[in-house]
Motif scaffolding. Sequence first.
Motif, PDB file in Angstrom:
ATOM      1  N   ALA A 197      -0.371   1.066  -7.054  1.00  0.00           N
ATOM      2  CA  ALA A 197      -1.793   0.738  -7.110  1.00  0.00           C
ATOM      3  C   ALA A 197      -2.193   0.329  -8.517  1.00  0.00           C
ATOM      4  N   GLN A 216      -9.465  -7.270  -2.863  1.00  0.00           N
ATOM      5  CA  GLN A 216      -9.208  -6.311  -1.797  1.00  0.00           C
ATOM      6  C   GLN A 216      -8.094  -5.325  -2.143  1.00  0.00           C
ATOM      7  N   GLN A 252     -13.186   1.571 -10.037  1.00  0.00           N
ATOM      8  CA  GLN A 252     -13.837   2.871 -10.202  1.00  0.00           C
ATOM      9  C   GLN A 252     -14.766   2.848 -11.406  1.00  0.00           C
ATOM     10  N   ALA A 287      -5.795   0.311 -10.764  1.00  0.00           N
ATOM     11  CA  ALA A 287      -7.204   0.695 -10.810  1.00  0.00           C
ATOM     12  C   ALA A 287      -7.828   0.118 -12.071  1.00  0.00           C
ATOM     13  N   VAL A 320      -7.267  -4.203  -5.454  1.00  0.00           N
ATOM     14  CA  VAL A 320      -7.436  -3.468  -6.707  1.00  0.00           C
ATOM     15  C   VAL A 320      -8.503  -2.386  -6.515  1.00  0.00           C
ATOM     16  N   LEU A 321      -8.188  -1.184  -6.944  1.00  0.00           N
ATOM     17  CA  LEU A 321      -9.143  -0.087  -6.895  1.00  0.00           C
ATOM     18  C   LEU A 321     -10.096  -0.227  -8.074  1.00  0.00           C
ATOM     19  N   THR A 379     -15.141  -0.377 -13.464  1.00  0.00           N
ATOM     20  CA  THR A 379     -16.133  -1.314 -12.950  1.00  0.00           C
ATOM     21  C   THR A 379     -16.430  -2.392 -13.980  1.00  0.00           C
ATOM     22  N   GLY A 434       0.777  -1.238   0.000  1.00  0.00           N
ATOM     23  CA  GLY A 434       0.000   0.000   0.000  1.00  0.00           C
ATOM     24  C   GLY A 434       0.798   1.272   0.000  1.00  0.00           C
TER      25      GLY A 434
END
Length: 168
Positions: A125, A151, A156, A127, A153-154, A130, A119
Amino acid sequence: MFIPQASDWEASIVAAITEELDQLKYLIEDESGSTEKGDIHAQISRVCGLTDLAQNDAVPFAASARLQIRELNEMAMGMIRNTLDLTPVSDEPLQSFEREAAQGLFDAIALNIPQLAQGEARKYAIALSTNAFEELREYMGEHPDFEMMEQLVLVQDYRVMKLAGDNR
């Protein structure tokens, strides 16, 4: 020909595969009626996910450990061939190129899990939109590592990602 003995970490992986194989055998032989086909398919995915490690030349297995894992895989495949009707859980045929793309994306994220798990310390990161994440879930959601990956992976909405722009 000298074949070196497996190390402790290799023995642990072999032991984990053996336990998962025992669980698969239990599920296949369960006559209580409480085991569903999806339970067996999920267990097969877990066993295959672990035995696939022997196919990856980047994992530094000793020849003896690699051989043990391949033998366990053959045992699992024999058990599956002899006892199950392996029709897909879904009736829709999967398009191979979409599945391959999902597998490639899954593998790329999996290779970065150590960095993602650190983190803020690594400021690393990934991303996904959706829609991209839902397609990944559709094809790879039953993989044993998917829940952990989810948990890290972002996810959006694409419109939010577009508004954020290029922040390099």
